[in-house]
Design a protein around this motif. Sequence first.
Motif, PDB file in Angstrom:
ATOM      1  N   SER A   1       0.829  -1.209   0.000  1.00  0.00           N
ATOM      2  CA  SER A   1       0.000   0.000   0.000  1.00  0.00           C
ATOM      3  C   SER A   1       0.862   1.258   0.000  1.00  0.00           C
ATOM      4  N   THR A   2       1.933   1.282   0.789  1.00  0.00           N
ATOM      5  CA  THR A   2       2.820   2.446   0.786  1.00  0.00           C
ATOM      6  C   THR A   2       3.494   2.586  -0.562  1.00  0.00           C
TER       7      THR A   2
ATOM      8  N   VAL B   1       0.969   4.139  -2.966  1.00  0.00           N
ATOM      9  CA  VAL B   1       0.736   5.559  -2.696  1.00  0.00           C
ATOM     10  C   VAL B   1       1.949   6.388  -3.094  1.00  0.00           C
ATOM     11  N   GLU B   2       3.146   5.864  -2.867  1.00  0.00           N
ATOM     12  CA  GLU B   2       4.345   6.600  -3.274  1.00  0.00           C
ATOM     13  C   GLU B   2       4.419   6.727  -4.794  1.00  0.00           C
TER      14      GLU B   2
ATOM     15  N   LEU C   1       1.753   6.837  -6.752  1.00  0.00           N
ATOM     16  CA  LEU C   1       0.721   7.825  -7.038  1.00  0.00           C
ATOM     17  C   LEU C   1       1.225   9.236  -6.769  1.00  0.00           C
ATOM     18  N   ASN C   2       1.926   9.434  -5.664  1.00  0.00           N
ATOM     19  CA  ASN C   2       2.476  10.759  -5.353  1.00  0.00           C
ATOM     20  C   ASN C   2       3.458  11.230  -6.418  1.00  0.00           C
TER      21      ASN C   2
END
Length: 126
Positions: free
Chosen positions: A83-84, A87-88, A90-91
């Motif tokens: 998940s991290t 998200v990273e 995506l960022n």
Amino acid sequence: MAGSAPEALLVGLGAIPGAWLRLKVVNHFQPMVPKKHWGTFLVNVVACFALGLVLALNETCTSSTGIALLMGVGFFGSLSTFSTFAVELLNELRAGQALTALVLALASIGAGLLASAVGYGLGTHA
């Protein structure tokens, strides 16, 4: 018996130090590199290697279910973090860094597969 209280306890006991180590490693890399995602990359690759090793050992040792739950599911499962990673990525995409996101995604998948294979290979020869 799958899902029993002793099995849940083993997973939980492994998860606590795994999650703590991930926090320490990822935060340790922040001052050294401009993005935390390389710390996430490191813990994910290490966990891939270790999970490959645990899988191989679990297949060859008949009494290793407890170790697989404690280390494989608990410790290394909480050390790694999909998940991290997502998200990273995506960022990076939101920041207009498509090339960085692509490199991180391909490097993570490639290194993860290679590390898993090496761990599994070592485990089958143990």
